[in-house]
Write a protein that holds these residues in place. Structure first.
Motif, PDB file in Angstrom:
ATOM      1  N   MET A   1      -1.789 -33.759   4.828  1.00 54.14           N
ATOM      2  CA  MET A   1      -3.110 -34.352   4.670  1.00 54.14           C
ATOM      3  C   MET A   1      -4.180 -33.261   4.723  1.00 54.14           C
ATOM      4  SD  MET A   1      -4.938 -37.384   6.881  1.00 54.14           S
ATOM      5  CE  MET A   1      -3.662 -38.548   6.424  1.00 54.14           C
TER       6      MET A   1
ATOM      7  N   MET B   1      -3.575 -36.912  11.730  1.00 57.04           N
ATOM      8  CA  MET B   1      -3.612 -35.765  10.833  1.00 57.04           C
ATOM      9  C   MET B   1      -2.259 -35.062  10.794  1.00 57.04           C
ATOM     10  SD  MET B   1      -5.490 -34.160   8.687  1.00 57.04           S
ATOM     11  CE  MET B   1      -7.055 -34.921   9.102  1.00 57.04           C
TER      12      MET B   1
ATOM     13  N   SER C   1      -4.274 -31.469   1.450  1.00 51.16           N
ATOM     14  CA  SER C   1      -4.886 -32.223   0.364  1.00 51.16           C
ATOM     15  C   SER C   1      -6.406 -32.219   0.488  1.00 51.16           C
ATOM     16  CB  SER C   1      -4.362 -33.660   0.348  1.00 51.16           C
ATOM     17  OG  SER C   1      -4.772 -34.372   1.499  1.00 51.16           O
TER      18      SER C   1
ATOM     19  N   ARG D   1      -1.167 -43.860   7.038  1.00 50.28           N
ATOM     20  CA  ARG D   1      -2.167 -42.825   7.285  1.00 50.28           C
ATOM     21  C   ARG D   1      -3.413 -43.062   6.436  1.00 50.28           C
ATOM     22  NH1 ARG D   1      -0.562 -38.896  10.543  1.00 50.28           N
ATOM     23  NH2 ARG D   1       1.653 -38.605  10.939  1.00 50.28           N
ATOM     24  N   GLN D   2      -3.237 -43.599   5.238  1.00 47.25           N
ATOM     25  CA  GLN D   2      -4.399 -43.911   4.421  1.00 47.25           C
ATOM     26  C   GLN D   2      -5.271 -44.946   5.101  1.00 47.25           C
ATOM     27  OE1 GLN D   2      -2.604 -44.954   0.662  1.00 47.25           O
ATOM     28  NE2 GLN D   2      -3.280 -43.030  -0.251  1.00 47.25           N
TER      29      GLN D   2
ATOM     30  N   MET E   1       1.092 -38.847   1.064  1.00 42.96           N
ATOM     31  CA  MET E   1       0.369 -39.449   2.184  1.00 42.96           C
ATOM     32  C   MET E   1       0.795 -40.904   2.309  1.00 42.96           C
ATOM     33  SD  MET E   1      -3.739 -39.774   2.671  1.00 42.96           S
ATOM     34  CE  MET E   1      -3.945 -38.106   2.098  1.00 42.96           C
TER      35      MET E   1
END
Length: 240
Positions: free
Chosen positions: A93, A89, A96, A5-6, A1
């Motif tokens: 992701m 998204m 996870s 995106r985090q 990731m």
């Protein structure tokens, strides 16, 4: 990731909240259900839905549950995510989140009426149910009273185990206040606790901050926490 995106999708535990420091009055059954969900003791359902007004303790329970799980247990405040899903998204992701030991989704009603996000809920629910991984949800009202637009998701989420959280009454709040003080090593009698509740905002966060003031000043002045002492401290706080 990726780091990008985090940042876009707020995952993980936001605070050090724990199930141990959640005051059970009057939500002991909900606390027990969350504890059972996390520890797999007497788990009644793989999906648990908590609901109630703001400030009643829903987020605390979700964050506490995420903190209690070994490994990565994501906490997502759905209210923080307003972007279209195609910008935040991806399959990795989703995978996870589907495979995490526990997934906590807060303020889920903020996605009601958005078909793409409800579809995400539905798909994620099915993936986690298939592998028996628990899901902890929270919203302002009961799932069946929320204005979902995806019938399949509305049916799934409404069928799970639900608990309504409520604010403590006066007697319960006095007990909580004394427990909060005791955890600080501070002794407050019944009359002093009732006086503080009558003359200070009853929000537990505000009361905890006032207890910090009382704790510090009682230590500095080597005084017991009596009604006259509380009165002096409240007057000093009002002058600040």
């Amino acid at each position: 990731m990726s780091e990008t995106r985090q940042r876009i999708l707020p995952l993980g535990v936001k605070s050090q909240a724990s199930l141990e420091d959640f005051y059970p009055h009057p939500n002991a059954e909900a606390l027990r259900a969350v504890f059972n969900l996390v520890t797999e003791r007497e788990r009644q359902s793989f999906c648990l839905y908590l609901y109630g007004p703001a400030g009643v303790g829903k987020s605390h329970l979700l964050l506490g549950a995420a903190s209690a799980v070994a490994g990565w247990a994501p906490y997502i405040d759905c209210g923080d995510i307003t972007n279209p899903f195609n910008t935040i998204m991806d399959p990795a992701m989703f995978s996870s989140l589907a495979g995490a030991p526990l997934l906590c989704l807060d303020n889920v009603e903020s996605w009601a009426g958005q078909r793409d996000k409800e579809t995400f809920f539905f798909d994620l629910y099915n993936e986690r149910m298939g592998c028996g991984r628990p899901l902890l949800l929270a919203g302002r009202q009961a799932a069946q009273l929320t204005d979902w637009v995806l019938p399949d998701w509305a049916s799934r989420v409404s069928a799970g185990l639900q608990y309504a959280l409520r604010f403590p009454g006066d007697a319960e709040k006095r007990i909580i206040l004394q427990e909060m003080a005791q955890r600080r090593g501070l002794q407050i009698g019944v009359d002093a606790a009732l006086y503080l509740l009558r003359h200070y905002p009853r929000d537990l966060g505000a009361l905890d901050r006032m207890l910090s003031v009382l704790d510090t000043r009682s230590w500095e002045q080597q005084r017991e926490v009596t009604i006259p002492f509380i009165r002096l401290c409240l007057a000093a706080e009002n002058l600040r």
